[in-house]
Design a protein around this motif. Structure first.
Motif, mmCIF file in Angstrom:
data_model
loop_
_atom_site.group_PDB
_atom_site.id
_atom_site.type_symbol
_atom_site.label_atom_id
_atom_site.label_comp_id
_atom_site.label_asym_id
_atom_site.label_seq_id
_atom_site.Cartn_x
_atom_site.Cartn_y
_atom_site.Cartn_z
ATOM 1 N N MET A 8 0.515 1.786 6.330
ATOM 2 C CA MET A 8 0.153 0.726 5.402
ATOM 3 C C MET A 8 -0.701 -0.352 6.068
ATOM 4 O O MET A 8 -0.392 -0.765 7.196
ATOM 5 C CB MET A 8 1.459 0.115 4.875
ATOM 6 N N GLY A 9 -1.726 -0.819 5.372
ATOM 7 C CA GLY A 9 -2.525 -1.928 5.866
ATOM 8 C C GLY A 9 -2.304 -3.177 5.027
ATOM 9 O O GLY A 9 -1.160 -3.500 4.673
ATOM 10 N N ARG A 10 -3.379 -3.852 4.684
ATOM 11 C CA ARG A 10 -3.274 -5.063 3.883
ATOM 12 C C ARG A 10 -2.893 -4.741 2.423
ATOM 13 O O ARG A 10 -3.064 -3.613 1.960
ATOM 14 C CB ARG A 10 -4.631 -5.785 3.877
ATOM 15 N N VAL A 11 -2.402 -5.742 1.740
ATOM 16 C CA VAL A 11 -2.072 -5.608 0.327
ATOM 17 C C VAL A 11 -2.819 -6.710 -0.421
ATOM 18 O O VAL A 11 -2.707 -7.885 -0.054
ATOM 19 C CB VAL A 11 -0.554 -5.749 0.087
ATOM 20 N N PHE A 12 -3.587 -6.332 -1.430
ATOM 21 C CA PHE A 12 -4.331 -7.315 -2.214
ATOM 22 C C PHE A 12 -3.740 -7.406 -3.622
ATOM 23 O O PHE A 12 -3.546 -6.390 -4.287
ATOM 24 C CB PHE A 12 -5.807 -6.919 -2.316
ATOM 25 N N VAL A 13 -3.479 -8.624 -4.059
ATOM 26 C CA VAL A 13 -3.057 -8.869 -5.436
ATOM 27 C C VAL A 13 -4.273 -9.432 -6.165
ATOM 28 O O VAL A 13 -4.825 -10.464 -5.776
ATOM 29 C CB VAL A 13 -1.878 -9.862 -5.487
ATOM 30 N N ILE A 14 -4.689 -8.744 -7.205
ATOM 31 C CA ILE A 14 -5.963 -9.037 -7.861
ATOM 32 C C ILE A 14 -5.751 -9.262 -9.356
ATOM 33 O O ILE A 14 -4.984 -8.541 -9.988
ATOM 34 C CB ILE A 14 -6.942 -7.848 -7.666
ATOM 35 N N ASN A 33 -14.365 -6.102 1.069
ATOM 36 C CA ASN A 33 -13.250 -6.458 1.941
ATOM 37 C C ASN A 33 -12.938 -5.390 2.984
ATOM 38 O O ASN A 33 -11.908 -5.466 3.659
ATOM 39 C CB ASN A 33 -12.018 -6.770 1.095
ATOM 40 N N GLY A 38 -7.276 3.705 0.024
ATOM 41 C CA GLY A 38 -6.220 2.898 -0.550
ATOM 42 C C GLY A 38 -5.612 3.486 -1.790
ATOM 43 O O GLY A 38 -5.959 4.595 -2.224
ATOM 44 N N HIS A 39 -4.719 2.716 -2.361
ATOM 45 C CA HIS A 39 -3.972 3.087 -3.562
ATOM 46 C C HIS A 39 -4.013 1.873 -4.478
ATOM 47 O O HIS A 39 -3.834 0.751 -4.034
ATOM 48 C CB HIS A 39 -2.542 3.455 -3.144
ATOM 49 N N ILE A 41 -2.823 0.163 -8.298
ATOM 50 C CA ILE A 41 -2.094 0.219 -9.564
ATOM 51 C C ILE A 41 -2.712 -0.815 -10.498
ATOM 52 O O ILE A 41 -3.246 -1.842 -10.066
ATOM 53 C CB ILE A 41 -0.581 -0.009 -9.401
ATOM 54 N N ILE A 122 -2.855 -4.165 -7.982
ATOM 55 C CA ILE A 122 -2.466 -4.249 -6.568
ATOM 56 C C ILE A 122 -3.213 -3.148 -5.836
ATOM 57 O O ILE A 122 -3.258 -2.005 -6.287
ATOM 58 C CB ILE A 122 -0.947 -4.139 -6.376
ATOM 59 N N TYR A 124 -3.462 -1.352 -2.234
ATOM 60 C CA TYR A 124 -2.849 -1.121 -0.919
ATOM 61 C C TYR A 124 -3.879 -0.457 -0.027
ATOM 62 O O TYR A 124 -4.433 0.580 -0.388
ATOM 63 C CB TYR A 124 -1.643 -0.189 -1.043
ATOM 64 N N ILE A 126 -4.750 1.765 3.140
ATOM 65 C CA ILE A 126 -4.096 2.775 3.976
ATOM 66 C C ILE A 126 -4.950 2.976 5.224
ATOM 67 O O ILE A 126 -6.137 3.300 5.136
ATOM 68 C CB ILE A 126 -3.904 4.092 3.204
ATOM 69 N N LYS B 2 -10.178 -12.446 -9.506
ATOM 70 C CA LYS B 2 -9.613 -13.342 -8.508
ATOM 71 C C LYS B 2 -8.645 -12.530 -7.663
ATOM 72 O O LYS B 2 -7.968 -11.644 -8.184
ATOM 73 C CB LYS B 2 -8.858 -14.490 -9.177
ATOM 74 N N CYS B 4 -6.140 -12.223 -3.769
ATOM 75 C CA CYS B 4 -5.311 -12.835 -2.751
ATOM 76 C C CYS B 4 -4.878 -11.731 -1.789
ATOM 77 O O CYS B 4 -4.562 -10.637 -2.227
ATOM 78 C CB CYS B 4 -4.088 -13.401 -3.481
#
Lengths: 156, 156, 156
Positions: A8-14, A33, A38-39, A41, A122, A124, A126, B2, B4
């Motif tokens: 797992m790497g960074r997690v972005f909430v968008i 970025n 990635g994955h 949802i 979201i 993720y 990888i 947007k 994060c």
């Protein structure tokens, strides 16, 4: 079956905003970025565009996609896999169920659909995997290809 | 759009039992365990409650939700995003496809549905992000709002 | 409601090939790679097999599953939870929405479906949890059972 092991790497909430076109906007975000694999949802609304709802004839190669339009705002739940295509840019293969009035249309969003009010995403990242989308001549599809770097296995 | 950036936190494997009401029981679990932002998946059965199956008129603001009842046990596959609402309590926005007898109803579970025998849930905690659900006057929705803390970006 | 806390382990990016049978091929992969508990997502095509589309009678115990065949290639989006059954082998409980021509059938893939051209799978390993699938006499189901090891909680 082919596979590749990573972590797992960074997690972005968008938050997608009204009119943002999927999958393009997510692919651009990933590229900007530096997310290669990635994955994704997706939870939200969809109001426009077309969905691939299967091949017209299941045995034909290459298969001819059936496209249906989205009429009216739909509730969406989607899941996708991001991997670089042959030009190195991240390409998102995302399937979703789109519901309205108790009916559901499910399929591939690759020809673009528009966000209705909001899409929660979201992403993720990888890391440590070597995969790419490589065009398959018979199907015409860009098939996910686990690579030959250390940590990757073929033909499990 | 947007966004994060954060990273993965704890992972919870949860079994919902017959009658457990979604999303409330997952929100309470998150609050009790100090999970503020997260991602939820749901695999199991649903037997009761109502599903938001889209807005009655797609252009109307605020949109008027269409609600349909769940009659009989349905197979469910759902995905949700957890984020704190304005009072700081975690609020789960979860969409799902509910199938029975070859028909599928998809939509938002926010008015509550009951678990049929079992619901398997995985809750991923996402750390390092500053997001909240903020009421949007035009739509009336609690929109996911990536915040202004370090590591967060606006208007990607 | 019962729950167990763990953390993220390895991440596998997998390509299923035409004819690969789900969930068996993913369960074998997990076993060969020592993945005991995990989360699976599936994006791709399905062309054959049967789907559990709910119980015939919602109140009957044990419930009698309704099975419908898959006719023609379908677009699939699926989510599953992997946990060891009583013999210690990983068992994948996966639900999916299968779309074709604007119709969607949703349900449980436990009796086996065949990949059409490609299935993209991400398998997340979840470490530090003690869960198993234990047969429930009343329902006949193999229910996910969070265990008693440190870090696990009962009856949240």
């Amino acid at each position: 079956m082919k596979a590749c092991e990573g972590h797992m790497g960074r997690v972005f909430v968008i938050r997608l905003e009204d009119g943002d076109v999927i999958p393009g906007c997510i692919e651009r975000f990933a590229e900007e970025n530096g997310v290669s694999v990635g994955h994704v949802i997706l939870v939200g609304g969809i109001r426009d565009g077309e969905v691939v709802v299967g091949p017209r004839r299941s045995e034909e190669r290459p298969p001819q996609p059936m496209l249906l339009p989205i009429d009216g705002a739909h509730e969406v739940v989607g899941v996708g896999v991001l991997a670089p295509s042959e030009d190195g840019k991240p390409l998102l293969h995302i399937h979703a169920a789109l519901g309205r009035s108790g009916q559901t249309m499910s399929g591939c969003l690759r020809f673009g659909v528009a966000t209705w009010i909001v899409g929660e995403v979201i992403l993720y990242e990888i890391l440590g995997v070597d995969v790419a989308r490589v065009r398959d001549e018979q199907s015409g599809f860009l098939l996910l290809e686990p690579g030959a770097k250390p940590g990757c296995r073929f033909d499990c």
